[in-house]
Scaffold this active site. Structure first.
Site, PDB file in Angstrom:
ATOM      1  CB  SER A 147      -7.890   3.774   2.932  1.00  0.00           C
ATOM      2  OG  SER A 147      -7.332   3.166   3.790  1.00  0.00           O
ATOM      3  CE  LYS A 205      -3.928   1.972   2.455  1.00  0.00           C
ATOM      4  NZ  LYS A 205      -4.584   1.872   3.693  1.00  0.00           N
ATOM      5  CB  SER A 243      -8.240   0.846   6.124  1.00  0.00           C
ATOM      6  OG  SER A 243      -8.751   2.322   5.950  1.00  0.00           O
TER       7      SER A 243
END
Lengths: 491, 489
Positions: free
Chosen positions: A155, A80, A179
């Site tokens: 996210s 990420k 997330s």
């Protein structure tokens, strides 16, 4: 039946293949490369693809030495883009960090590198991990591999989509209020958020420091255990990192569910859950009962306040954590004659609206008028929520509930969801408040979209959590539909 | 109407650690700018602080030495503000739960004596240093550019907040000096104001003598030395008195002391607490200290300056002035006491150390611990002085030599034949010769100019290379002079 393509193998299967020398790391890497080439233009999982390419990285790994490798040796993974890598820019999907190449690498990534993983690239996210749809990324959205009209969640949407579509075998994400688990549920993959402090946060660009935790996306529970095994160890660079003795998570064999006590928080099946989602999760819980688990309803009385508490704490901490993005040191430069105008211009121009809203909200929440700030009030309620869980875990081994109240939403629906006011985090955020480990496991489809079952365990009981999750995986015989996009050509 | 000032100090002391508070970068003064930095002290995204144990130890030592109470459970907080010297946008400090509460420091001077209370002592990180380019000696606004040196970013500090209960600038200065000495004695801080390792801000309010309510507090910053503290406070008292007499309000503000112009300038309105938006520092777990560890630090505290001064007066019969001078630093006091421990007269040793030796140390820009000889060697030298083996003049010469090279004073005196000449016959010969050779001096003495005698003494000392016993020279000269005068008449 045709042989599966290599990218379709689970991490463990691919690792076995490499150990048995059924194929080479380069062949495995090429398979993933092809898959990325095929799907990425359509998905948008990555902000940056790795240089050199996967197969180049594989070539420089050298020949296999058989059994001695880590399970991650030669396995492509995604990171990420809020986790620092010195080899690739780390942007948090924000213009305010565009082009920033950290001079150091996050501890979790260093550990993957030591294990010999291959870096496929940096995956997309909501700007600064604030969002539930990966639509607030400054570099464009990621779409849900199951249905391109829908969001992958967020996210960590890029990581979830990349694992679901076979672009990588695993990916790292971060979970502040859901997330990891929420996009895992939306994309039909396994998403593990470990206990706060189990994985080092050194190099994770902070959103809300008391809630943030690095976590793992994989296609199977056992794969998650293998990655966790590689990452979980004390890190002297993170003062909140756990000093507990190492646990062999890879040995987390499926639990015999006979006699395992599973609590189902009744608050989770209340108001805002979609009936179809509720049905799928109930069926999953029934399956656990049929396998011998003892299922009982329980209560987390303060759960209805959890989302409010979460929003206050996350926004307040974010307002402090994001102060350093002043439009001077990183990303694009602000303009002005004085420091004040320079900072104002940088922060106005290069930070997105959703992030700005949360910073402003957090700034307000930290202000102390007469007496305590709202942040301090929220911290007190947080303690009550922690106690709810403690009480529940005195009676139950794990808790089970839906990961999300809905399946993946249509794109664009989050546009009006300011400051996370939607309820995507309803079942996940309370877990972060208490710092507990939780996992989202695919548990079926609602229509053509996956649904996630969330299992929650007491702090540092990841082995138990993974054991129960594996047992659940076993009592749900493998179903091609569960991994739809992995087998599909692009739609 | 008379006004009574109430002064409180905030002292920031850099801790004498090897490395910074939250990372392993070295702490060093006058290094190449931005050399001593890493992702943590540059506040790079994703970096995390890890607490320096040694800094905690020194802070605990300071709290105990200043008579405060160590909090076994303290915590860190973020103080949020935007300024280029703060790369994270916040400073990590302690707010609600500081490391230390309370404390008292006895301040004694020629004219004053007061126990000044300490409110709290906490740990925090230093900010980076701003270097204003192109302003020269002129005001800040003339700077063309401001550069940031992050070497200082993250250096460990303790902030010592006194009670606002000092009533004169001199008392405030005395408090500052006493605190500084305690920090130096305990090895907590180098306490060098000129290098910025000790900094002081103060707040001051005036209230009419008859009134019990407090006046408006004003904060003074940029006080580079204890001298500027005194000057700035006097200036501020005058300023506030003027306002109050004219019935104008004293504004709550922070004022910047302009060293060159000797005036203070309003800098900004005072921030209120809520503007800093304090919040707990989630990256650092609460700091839990074991009581046994605190006790161990307490047990290892050295004798503090106040006690040391008392001991010097009581044990060695020194004056309060001498005790204050000799107890100025631990190394000096140690040096003195070790000298005396070798059977030398305590006052003789005090005089020589405070006089000639201190002069030498200053001249040579060295310290007492760096001298090439041990206190025992000084004791051997002074024993010879005490029993008349050598004269003061020789003592001074040998001492100078000892500061230059490693010699044994006793051997030196023997081989160089420097013992005092106490033999009357030997000296008489010299005295007679000098009298003959210096008719002019003899003549002026005869005319009643007593200074001429000193000149003659000097001549005799010169002729004997300082070995003549001065008192005997005096006696013999007077005798000789009387004789020549008799002859003359």
């Amino acid at each position: 039946m045709t042989l599966p393509e290599l990218f379709q193998l689970s991490l463990h299967e691919a690792g076995q293949g490499l150990r048995r020398q059924e194929f080479s790391v380069v062949e495995l890497a090429r398979s993933y490369e092809g898959r990325i080439e095929e799907t990425e233009p359509h998905l948008g999982s990555f902000i940056a693809l790795a240089e050199p390419s996967l197969s180049h990285q594989a070539q420089s790994l050298g020949p296999s030495t058989g059994q001695k490798h880590s399970w991650l040796w030669g396995i492509p993974g995604g990171i990420k883009d809020n986790i620092c890598t010195s080899a690739l820019p780390t942007t948090c999907a924000s213009l305010s960090l565009e082009g920033f190449v950290p001079p150091y690498t996050a501890t979790v990534v260093s550990r993957l590198e030591q294990a010999g993983y291959l870096c496929a690239g940096k995956t997309n996210l909501d700007e600064f991990a604030m969002g539930s749809s990966t639509e607030t990324s400054a570099f464009g959205p990621t779409v849900n591999p199951w249905d391109s009209s829908r969001v992958p969640g967020g996210s960590s949407g890029g990581s979830a989509a990349a694992v679901a579509s076979g672009q990588v075998a695993f990916a790292l994400g971060s979970d502040t209020g859901g997330s990891i688990r929420q996009p895992a549920a939306f994309c039909g993959v396994v998403g593990l958020k470990p206990t706060y402090g189990l994985l080092s946060r050194y190099g994770l660009i902070a959103y809300a420091s008391s809630l943030d935790q690095v976590g793992i996306f994989t296609r199977t529970v056992y794969d998650a255990a293998l990655v966790l095994q590689e990452l979980a160890a004390h890190d002297a660079k993170d003062a909140t990192s756990s000093r507990r003795p190492l646990v062999r998570y890879a040995e987390a064999s499926p639990y015999d569910l006979q006699g395992v006590r599973i609590g189902v928080p009744e608050e989770c099946f209340g108001l805002s859950i979609q009936p179809e989602v509720s049905d799928v999760v109930r069926a999953a819980i029934r399956a656990l009962a049929e396998a011998g688990a003892h299922i009982e309803l329980c209560s987390l009385p303060h759960l209805p306040h959890a989302l409010a508490v979460y929003r206050v704490i996350a926004a307040a901490e974010a307002s402090s954590n994001l102060a350093r993005f002043d439009g001077v040191a990183y990303g694009q430069q602000g303009h002005g004659d004085t420091v004040g105008t320079m900072i104002r211009s940088g922060r106005s121009t290069f930070i997105g609206d959703e992030v700005k809203r949360r910073i402003l909200l957090g700034t307000l929440l930290l202000q102390r008028g007469e007496g305590s700030s709202r942040y301090e009030h929220a911290q007190r309620v947080r303690t009550l929520i922690c106690r709810d869980y403690e009480r529940a875990f005195s009676r139950f081994d794990v808790l089970a509930c839906p990961t999300t109240p809905t399946v993946a939403l249509e794109s664009g629906q989050w546009a009006d969801d300011t400051c996370g006011l939607g309820e995507a985090d309803l079942f996940t955020a309370p877990v972060n408040l208490a710092g507990l480990p939780a996992i989202s496991v695919p548990c079926g489809l609602s229509g053509a979209l996956p649904v996630g079952l969330q299992l929650i365990a007491p702090a540092h009981k990841e082995k138990r959590l993974l054991g129960v999750a594996r047992a659940y995986e076993e009592c749900q015989p493998f179903d091609g539909n569960r991994r739809g996009p992995l087998y599909g050509r692009r739609r | 109407m008379n006004f009574i000032p109430l002064i409180g100090l905030e002292i920031h002391a850099e801790l004498a650690t090897q490395s910074k508070l939250f990372c392993s970068c070295p702490v060093a003064f006058a290094h190449q700018p931005n050399d001593l930095t890493c992702p943590v002290c540059l506040g790079l995204p994703g970096s995390l602080p890890v607490l320096n144990r040694r800094a905690v130890e020194l802070a605990v030592r300071a709290i105990l030495a200043l008579g405060g109470e160590v909090n076994p459970l303290s915590s860190f907080a973020r103080k949020n503000y935007f300024y280029p010297d703060t790369p994270k946008g916040y400073q990590i400090t302690q707010h609600q739960y500081p490391l230390g509460w309370g404390g008292k420091v006895l301040v004694e001077g020629e004219t004053h004596r007061q126990k000044v209370g300490i409110r709290r002592i906490h740990l925090e990180e230093d900010a980076a240093k701003l270097v204003h380019e192109g302003a020269g000696d002129g005001p800040l606004e003339q700077a063309q550019a401001t550069l940031v040196d992050y070497n200082r970013s993250g250096v460990p500090l303790i902030e010592i907040v006194s009670e606002a209960e000092m009533e004169t600038p001199e008392m405030a200065q005395g408090f500052l000096e006493e605190v500084k000495q305690i920090l130096q004695y305990t090895g907590v801080s180098h306490g060098r104001m000129e290098q910025g390792s000790l900094r002081v801000d103060c707040n001051i309010s005036l209230r009419p003598e008859a009134s019990l309510s407090w006046g408006q507090r004003v904060e003074l910053k940029n006080l580079a030395s204890s001298r500027s503290l005194v000057r700035a406070l006097h200036d501020e008292i005058k300023r506030q008195e003027g306002l109050l007499r004219a019935q104008e309000p004293v504004l709550p503000e922070t004022r910047h002391w302009d060293e060159r112009r000797e005036i203070s300038v309003a800098l900004r309105g005072k921030e209120t607490e809520s503007e800093y938006r304090y919040l707990p520092e989630a990256d650092l777990p609460p700091l839990l200290l074991e009581r046994s560890w605190i006790a161990q630090i307490e047990a290892n505290l050295p004798q503090l300056p106040g006690a040391r001064r008392r001991r010097l007066t009581e044990q060695y019969g020194l004056s309060r002035y001498a005790a204050r001078v000799l107890a100025d630093s631990r190394s000096l006091a140690d040096f003195y006491e070790e000298t005396v421990a070798n059977d030398v007269d305590a006052k003789l040793a005090a005089n020589w150390i405070m006089g000639e030796l201190m002069h030498q140390v200053k001249e040579r820009r060295t310290t007492f611990c760096q001298l090439p000889f041990a206190p025992a060697a000084l004791a051997r030298l002074l024993s010879m002085t005490a029993d008349g083996t050598i004269s003061s003049a020789v003592t001074k010469k040998v001492l100078d030599r000892m500061c230059k090279e490693d010699i044994d004073p006793v051997e030196w005196v023997e081989t160089k034949n420097l013992t005092q000449i106490t033999d009357q016959e030997t000296l008489s010969v010299v005295v007679d010769r000098i009298l003959k050779e210096n008719r002019a001096a003899v003549e002026s003495f005869r005319q009643g100019k007593s200074k001429a005698l000193d000149r003659l003494v000097g001549k005799v000392m010169q002729a004997t290379h300082g070995r003549a016993k001065p008192r005997l020279v005096h006696v013999l000269l007077r005798k000789g002079l009387a004789r020549t005068i008799d002859e003359h008449e």
